[in-house]
Design a protein around this motif. Structure first.
Motif, mmCIF file in Angstrom:
data_model
loop_
_atom_site.group_PDB
_atom_site.id
_atom_site.type_symbol
_atom_site.label_atom_id
_atom_site.label_comp_id
_atom_site.label_asym_id
_atom_site.label_seq_id
_atom_site.Cartn_x
_atom_site.Cartn_y
_atom_site.Cartn_z
ATOM 1 N N SER A 264 -2.913 10.840 0.606
ATOM 2 C CA SER A 264 -4.464 11.004 -0.054
ATOM 3 C C SER A 264 -5.339 11.995 1.601
ATOM 4 N N SER A 265 -4.400 12.590 2.439
ATOM 5 C CA SER A 265 -5.068 13.526 3.196
ATOM 6 C C SER A 265 -4.920 14.907 2.245
ATOM 7 N N PHE A 266 -3.604 15.046 1.874
ATOM 8 C CA PHE A 266 -3.034 17.074 2.004
ATOM 9 C C PHE A 266 -3.310 16.810 0.091
ATOM 10 N N LEU B 297 3.392 13.906 -9.627
ATOM 11 C CA LEU B 297 3.264 12.809 -8.979
ATOM 12 C C LEU B 297 2.310 12.047 -9.795
ATOM 13 N N ARG B 298 2.793 10.927 -10.539
ATOM 14 C CA ARG B 298 2.596 10.284 -11.823
ATOM 15 C C ARG B 298 3.369 8.181 -11.476
ATOM 16 N N ILE B 299 2.827 7.986 -10.490
ATOM 17 C CA ILE B 299 3.498 6.177 -10.668
ATOM 18 C C ILE B 299 2.642 5.356 -11.289
ATOM 19 N N GLU B 300 3.499 5.334 -11.809
ATOM 20 C CA GLU B 300 3.197 3.266 -13.071
ATOM 21 C C GLU B 300 2.638 2.992 -11.997
ATOM 22 N N LYS B 301 1.886 2.162 -12.548
ATOM 23 C CA LYS B 301 0.956 1.228 -11.674
ATOM 24 C C LYS B 301 1.639 -0.298 -11.845
ATOM 25 N N ASP B 302 2.181 -0.439 -13.017
ATOM 26 C CA ASP B 302 3.030 -2.116 -13.074
ATOM 27 C C ASP B 302 4.199 -1.996 -12.290
ATOM 28 N N LYS B 303 4.950 -0.952 -12.861
ATOM 29 C CA LYS B 303 6.753 -0.916 -11.830
ATOM 30 C C LYS B 303 6.080 -0.671 -10.324
ATOM 31 N N ALA B 304 5.352 0.437 -10.092
ATOM 32 C CA ALA B 304 5.474 0.820 -8.780
ATOM 33 C C ALA B 304 5.102 -1.091 -7.794
ATOM 34 N N GLU C 65 8.611 -8.188 -1.259
ATOM 35 C CA GLU C 65 7.390 -8.618 -0.563
ATOM 36 C C GLU C 65 6.428 -7.744 0.488
ATOM 37 N N ILE C 66 6.158 -7.188 -0.028
ATOM 38 C CA ILE C 66 5.474 -5.642 0.895
ATOM 39 C C ILE C 66 3.896 -6.365 0.209
ATOM 40 N N ARG C 67 3.107 -6.555 1.455
ATOM 41 C CA ARG C 67 2.404 -7.362 0.941
ATOM 42 C C ARG C 67 0.443 -5.712 1.546
ATOM 43 N N GLY C 68 -0.333 -5.896 0.833
ATOM 44 C CA GLY C 68 -1.365 -4.633 1.713
ATOM 45 C C GLY C 68 -1.552 -3.659 1.849
ATOM 46 N N LEU C 69 -0.690 -2.628 0.572
ATOM 47 C CA LEU C 69 0.004 -1.404 0.732
ATOM 48 C C LEU C 69 -1.231 -0.926 -1.339
ATOM 49 N N GLN C 70 -1.071 -1.438 -1.686
ATOM 50 C CA GLN C 70 -1.621 -1.537 -3.107
ATOM 51 C C GLN C 70 -2.694 -1.192 -3.555
ATOM 52 N N ARG C 71 -3.751 -0.612 -2.287
ATOM 53 C CA ARG C 71 -4.800 0.423 -2.044
ATOM 54 C C ARG C 71 -4.215 1.374 -1.550
ATOM 55 N N LEU C 72 -3.684 1.482 -1.084
ATOM 56 C CA LEU C 72 -3.234 3.180 -1.344
ATOM 57 C C LEU C 72 -2.282 3.853 -1.777
ATOM 58 N N LEU C 73 -1.603 3.336 -2.907
ATOM 59 C CA LEU C 73 -1.182 4.470 -4.124
ATOM 60 C C LEU C 73 -2.037 5.008 -4.404
#
Length: 297
Positions: free
Chosen positions: A54-56, A266-273, A281-289
């Motif tokens: 997000s920075s670069f 950089l093409r991230i598929e939302k559902d897959k990710a 069980e990693i939480r709280g990172l969705q908003r960063l993707l």
């Protein structure tokens, strides 16, 4: 389609994972999931990765990994990195799992047995620099030797989102030598973190002075008689180690690593990710993707 050069970010995976792991391990927060697997390193890795994205705003991304501790450097010098202990048991299961998470983001994991991540990064950076702006995300200063007009290095500082961005110009301002001379600098002064000695008794200050005057190791050796008696003696006594240290310090930029720019978009598929993060069980990172249409399209 605009004609702007693509920007490729190459990530030193171990540097991010270790940094993330140790930041929380000190307080004993290993984030053990319901399967009994610690995820603190992976959680921090993903956070570091996408904070930098997000920075670069790179258009292309690949993560490079060390593939075990045996490399051509340990064959040259068995004590290379011999001062490093075993990885903490809480980190071990995270090595493979973090690569699964990266793969779920459709970001290539690149590594080659017998070489370090730095060698893969160096090789890909040299291949890509003619048609892309290359940036390297790491915490490791060794990689500064790769700096070039088309290659910048983003050094992570403490915390998230704090960086020192180096170009050949900023490197020269700081050290008074060119990035390529860094290999000879390390050959002279050694590297305690990688456990090779260089020339005993020669530190950074003396090494920089010698390189500013004589440019490289060959220049220094062919002018030994112009050196102070003590520096001349030190170099003569450690000549073999000086040459060996240079081979250990130099990042190889010709390793047989395969890489295709098109596959690193950089093409991230939302559902897959999100499903993978849920599974681990990693939480709280969705908003960063970076799931917004601008990056996906």
């Amino acid at each position: 389609m605009n004609n702007q050069k693509p920007s490729l970010m190459l990530v030193d995976g171990m540097a991010l994972l270790f940094r993330a792991f140790y930041a929380t391990a000190v307080t004993g927060q290993f984030m053990i999931n319901s399967k009994g697997v610690p995820t603190n390193g992976i959680h921090g890795f993903v956070k570091h990765l996408f904070t930098a994205v997000s920075s670069f705003k790179p258009t292309h991304l690949a993560v490079c990994w060390d593939m075990g501790s045996k490399t051509f450097r340990t064959e040259l010098f068995p004590d290379y990195k011999g001062n490093r202990g075993e990885a903490p048991i809480e980190l071990v299961p995270q090595f493979d799992l973090v690569k699964e998470v990266v793969a779920a983001f459709d970001i290539p994991n690149i590594g080659l047995a017998g070489y370090e991540a730095d060698d893969c990064i160096g090789t890909i950076a040299q291949q890509a620099k003619d048609f892309a702006h290359v940036s390297i995300l790491t915490g490791d200063q060794d990689i500064l030797q790769l700096l070039d007009e088309s290659i910048s290095v983003i050094l992570m500082k403490k915390g998230y989102g704090n960086y020192l961005v180096h170009t050949p110009q900023t490197f020269f301002e700081e050290k008074g030598i060119s990035p390529r001379q860094m290999v000879d600098l390390k050959a002279l002064m050694g590297d305690p973190s990688d456990n090779y000695p260089g020339v005993k008794g020669i530190g950074e200050k003396t090494a920089l002075k010698l390189l500013q005057e004589f440019h490289h190791i060959e220049g220094i050796i062919s002018n030994l008689d112009r050196l102070s008696k003590s520096n001349k003696t030190k170099i003569e006594q450690d000549l073999e180690m000086l040459h060996l240290s240079r081979r250990l310090a130099e990042i190889k930029c010709d390793v047989p690593v395969t890489y295709v720019l098109e596959e690193t978009g950089l093409r991230i598929e939302k559902d897959k990710a999100l499903n993978k993060l849920l599974e681990v069980e990693i939480r709280g990172l969705q908003r960063l993707l970076p799931l917004n249409e601008a990056i996906i399209s």
